[in-house]
Design a protein around this motif. Structure first.
Motif, PDB file in Angstrom:
ATOM      1  N   ASP A 181       5.170  10.223   5.248  1.00 59.92           N
ATOM      2  CA  ASP A 181       4.057   9.259   5.239  1.00 59.92           C
ATOM      3  C   ASP A 181       4.537   7.848   5.583  1.00 59.92           C
ATOM      4  OD1 ASP A 181       1.802  10.893   4.635  1.00 59.92           O
ATOM      5  OD2 ASP A 181       2.523  11.086   2.581  1.00 59.92           O
ATOM      6  N   THR A 182       5.690   7.491   5.080  1.00 54.57           N
ATOM      7  CA  THR A 182       6.205   6.140   5.340  1.00 54.57           C
ATOM      8  C   THR A 182       6.578   5.999   6.817  1.00 54.57           C
ATOM      9  OG1 THR A 182       7.101   6.234   3.095  1.00 54.57           O
ATOM     10  CG2 THR A 182       7.822   4.391   4.462  1.00 54.57           C
ATOM     11  N   LEU A 183       7.173   7.074   7.345  1.00 53.52           N
ATOM     12  CA  LEU A 183       7.551   7.065   8.758  1.00 53.52           C
ATOM     13  C   LEU A 183       6.313   6.926   9.649  1.00 53.52           C
ATOM     14  CD1 LEU A 183       9.812   7.412  10.884  1.00 53.52           C
ATOM     15  CD2 LEU A 183       9.549   9.882  10.661  1.00 53.52           C
ATOM     16  N   GLU A 184       5.255   7.647   9.290  1.00 51.06           N
ATOM     17  CA  GLU A 184       4.021   7.563  10.094  1.00 51.06           C
ATOM     18  C   GLU A 184       3.413   6.163  10.014  1.00 51.06           C
ATOM     19  OE1 GLU A 184       2.719   9.570  12.376  1.00 51.06           O
ATOM     20  OE2 GLU A 184       4.528  10.737  12.016  1.00 51.06           O
ATOM     21  N   VAL A 194       0.851  -1.197   0.000  1.00 50.50           N
ATOM     22  CA  VAL A 194       0.000   0.000   0.000  1.00 50.50           C
ATOM     23  C   VAL A 194       0.890   1.252   0.000  1.00 50.50           C
ATOM     24  CG1 VAL A 194      -1.880   1.223   1.182  1.00 50.50           C
ATOM     25  CG2 VAL A 194      -1.725  -1.254   1.366  1.00 50.50           C
ATOM     26  N   ILE A 195       0.488   2.230  -0.783  1.00 51.27           N
ATOM     27  CA  ILE A 195       1.162   3.539  -0.769  1.00 51.27           C
ATOM     28  C   ILE A 195       0.980   4.142   0.628  1.00 51.27           C
ATOM     29  CG2 ILE A 195       0.938   5.905  -1.648  1.00 51.27           C
ATOM     30  CD1 ILE A 195       0.492   4.713  -4.395  1.00 51.27           C
ATOM     31  N   ALA A 196       2.060   4.632   1.205  1.00 49.71           N
ATOM     32  CA  ALA A 196       2.030   5.019   2.618  1.00 49.71           C
ATOM     33  C   ALA A 196       0.967   6.084   2.918  1.00 49.71           C
ATOM     34  CB  ALA A 196       3.412   5.501   3.056  1.00 49.71           C
ATOM     35  N   SER A 197       0.789   7.054   2.020  1.00 49.16           N
ATOM     36  CA  SER A 197      -0.178   8.127   2.303  1.00 49.16           C
ATOM     37  C   SER A 197      -1.612   7.598   2.299  1.00 49.16           C
ATOM     38  CB  SER A 197      -0.032   9.259   1.281  1.00 49.16           C
ATOM     39  OG  SER A 197      -0.148   8.733  -0.023  1.00 49.16           O
ATOM     40  N   GLU A 198      -1.859   6.512   1.563  1.00 51.22           N
ATOM     41  CA  GLU A 198      -3.177   5.888   1.569  1.00 51.22           C
ATOM     42  C   GLU A 198      -3.360   5.032   2.823  1.00 51.22           C
ATOM     43  OE1 GLU A 198      -5.856   6.165  -0.544  1.00 51.22           O
ATOM     44  OE2 GLU A 198      -4.649   7.875  -1.130  1.00 51.22           O
ATOM     45  N   PHE A 199      -2.316   4.333   3.161  1.00 53.11           N
ATOM     46  CA  PHE A 199      -2.361   3.431   4.311  1.00 53.11           C
ATOM     47  C   PHE A 199      -2.773   4.166   5.583  1.00 53.11           C
ATOM     48  CE2 PHE A 199      -0.217   1.576   7.981  1.00 53.11           C
ATOM     49  CZ  PHE A 199      -0.630   0.259   7.897  1.00 53.11           C
ATOM     50  N   ARG A 200      -2.210   5.344   5.760  1.00 43.08           N
ATOM     51  CA  ARG A 200      -2.388   6.061   7.032  1.00 43.08           C
ATOM     52  C   ARG A 200      -3.832   6.350   7.363  1.00 43.08           C
ATOM     53  NH1 ARG A 200       1.378  11.185   7.141  1.00 43.08           N
ATOM     54  NH2 ARG A 200       0.317  11.430   9.140  1.00 43.08           N
ATOM     55  N   LYS A 245      14.250  16.085  -2.884  1.00 45.20           N
ATOM     56  CA  LYS A 245      14.809  14.732  -2.749  1.00 45.20           C
ATOM     57  C   LYS A 245      14.100  13.959  -1.652  1.00 45.20           C
ATOM     58  CE  LYS A 245      17.578  11.304  -3.516  1.00 45.20           C
ATOM     59  NZ  LYS A 245      17.165  10.443  -4.636  1.00 45.20           N
ATOM     60  N   SER A 246      13.834  14.644  -0.573  1.00 45.84           N
ATOM     61  CA  SER A 246      13.229  13.937   0.542  1.00 45.84           C
ATOM     62  C   SER A 246      11.948  14.662   0.959  1.00 45.84           C
ATOM     63  CB  SER A 246      14.240  13.904   1.693  1.00 45.84           C
ATOM     64  OG  SER A 246      13.798  13.061   2.686  1.00 45.84           O
ATOM     65  N   VAL A 247      10.842  13.925   1.000  1.00 50.37           N
ATOM     66  CA  VAL A 247       9.544  14.558   1.274  1.00 50.37           C
ATOM     67  C   VAL A 247       9.203  14.361   2.745  1.00 50.37           C
ATOM     68  CG1 VAL A 247       7.123  14.731   0.564  1.00 50.37           C
ATOM     69  CG2 VAL A 247       8.864  14.093  -1.103  1.00 50.37           C
ATOM     70  N   THR A 248       9.606  15.333   3.556  1.00 46.61           N
ATOM     71  CA  THR A 248       9.473  15.171   5.000  1.00 46.61           C
ATOM     72  C   THR A 248       8.214  15.824   5.554  1.00 46.61           C
ATOM     73  OG1 THR A 248      10.903  17.061   5.261  1.00 46.61           O
ATOM     74  CG2 THR A 248      11.938  14.914   5.468  1.00 46.61           C
ATOM     75  N   VAL A 249       7.363  16.305   4.658  1.00 50.52           N
ATOM     76  CA  VAL A 249       6.060  16.804   5.096  1.00 50.52           C
ATOM     77  C   VAL A 249       4.983  15.960   4.435  1.00 50.52           C
ATOM     78  CG1 VAL A 249       6.720  19.176   5.565  1.00 50.52           C
ATOM     79  CG2 VAL A 249       6.074  18.521   3.258  1.00 50.52           C
ATOM     80  N   GLU A 250       3.816  15.987   5.040  1.00 52.59           N
ATOM     81  CA  GLU A 250       2.717  15.174   4.525  1.00 52.59           C
ATOM     82  C   GLU A 250       2.244  15.700   3.178  1.00 52.59           C
ATOM     83  OE1 GLU A 250      -1.515  13.602   5.987  1.00 52.59           O
ATOM     84  OE2 GLU A 250      -0.354  14.705   7.459  1.00 52.59           O
TER      85      GLU A 250
END
Ligand code: M6R
Length: 359
Positions: A108-111, A79-85, A354-359
């Motif tokens: 999103d993956t971290l959450e 599952v794509i992390a932003s959907e999973f959450r 490079k790195s998406v650290t915000v939602e």
């Protein structure tokens, strides 16, 4: 720092063969796969695998889902992390939760990882950055050893993630006694050949350079493939979108007739991934349908195909995953060459970080 390459992305494409060798070092043994960093009881009580990731790392996860089910015989959901959450996921304690991330910092993956930990699941991160937020949090870490990746468009991170996941599928298969020694040996043999399949030949690079002249005029692109070549098609389309700003979609080849084929016309370029060792006849008939509707077809395959308008020849190989890695390089080069011709900044495409650290 670019060592004579025009862009970091180009350097990183060329590095893949070496970094994948590093990634396999000590893990790919003569007769088995070894992950010393993993808790030896990691599979105890595990009945399924859940994978969460974003972007290119998600494509590595999708590829892995085929390999986990095929080799380890463990059900696998991705599952794509932003959907999973936000889907109120049902988390079973008997599932192993795997996150995949180059940076280890994607919000999103971290959450998603935090949610799995809080629910008491066993967790594993496949990551390129040691001591990142995800490696600090997960119960288990496998580092991909790709080295620093500077290009925003991920290349060597994906190839190392995919190799790790392929090895992991075999490691789990062995632990669960689901693979014969004969099949395992064949897989190990193929794994040893991966660095070779990632070598960029002058001929291949030149071919993509020549094709890029015409392809930058495409109105739209379909990348199509089946089985693991479907996530590879998604990855090819994402690379093109990110750095060339051309519209591209990846599709499972068998899905075209369920809608997307209505778009087919000569200005629509189809990039078809046609491995010799996996479902060749099936994809061939999907490409025939697109050709009959006048789509311009570029096939990437070891086999010539009479209906192709363009043909990028790959090496004959003994295993479909070796074809996968060679095609990956072709797709990366093609998108990079198109982007260069368009005058874009290959390493720092517009609107992306490079790195998406915000939602
Ligand atoms: O660092 P991560 O692997 O978690 O990053 C995930 C995505 O943001 C990343 O793969 C992105 O899609 C790349 N720009 C793709 O080339």
């Amino acid at each position: 720092q670019k060592d004579g390459f025009r862009f970091f992305m180009e350097k990183e494409i060329y590095e893949q063969s070496n970094v994948v060798s590093d990634c396999m070092l000590g893990r790919l043994q003569d007769e088995e796969i070894l992950f010393e960093e993993l808790d030896s009881s990691i599979l105890n009580g595990i009945k399924e695998i859940n994978i969460c990731a974003c972007g290119t790392s998600y494509h590595a996860g999708l590829t892995a889902s085929y390999l986990f089910e095929r080799h380890s015989k463990i059900r696998c959901n991705v599952v794509i992390a932003s959907e999973f959450r936000y889907k109120e996921p049902l988390l079973n304690k008997n599932s192993l939760f795997i996150v995949i991330s180059q940076s280890g910092e994607t919000a999103d993956t971290l959450e998603a990882l935090k949610m799995a930990k809080n629910a008491g699941l066993k967790t594993l991160v496949i990551c390129n950055v040691d001591n990142s937020s995800m490696t600090r949090l997960a119960d288990n870490t496998i580092l991909t050893r790709a080295g620093i990746e500077k290009g925003v468009a991920s290349t060597k991170a994906f190839s190392t993630q995919t190799v790790v996941l392929w090895m992991l599928s075999l490691y789990f298969a062995k632990q669960n006694d689901k693979i014969s020694q004969e099949v395992l040996q064949k897989e190990l043999h193929a794994l040893r050949e991966v660095p070779k399949s990632l070598i960029v030949s002058d001929k291949m690079h030149e071919k993509t350079r020549r094709l890029s002249k015409r392809y930058l005029h495409g109105h739209g692109f379909f990348f199509i493939g089946r089985d693991v070549f479907f996530p590879l098609a998604l990855e090819g389309a994402l690379k093109l979108k990110e750095i060339s700003y051309l519209h591209a979609e990846g599709y499972p080849a068998g899905e075209m007739k369920h809608g997307p084929i209505a778009l087919a016309d000569p200005e629509l370029f189809t990039i078809a991934l046609m491995p010799e060792n996996l479902l060749y006849d099936k994809i061939k008939s999907n490409v025939e349908e697109l050709s009959a509707r006048d789509s311009t077809i570029c096939t990437i395959s070891p086999l010539e195909f009479e209906l192709s308008d363009d043909f990028i020849k790959t090496q004959e190989a003994s295993h479909y995953m070796l074809e996968f890695f060679e095609m990956l390089v072709v797709l990366q080069l093609l998108s990079m060459e198109i982007s260069i011709r368009l005058g874009n900044d290959v390493d720092m495409p517009r609107n992306l970080a490079k790195s998406v650290t915000v939602e």
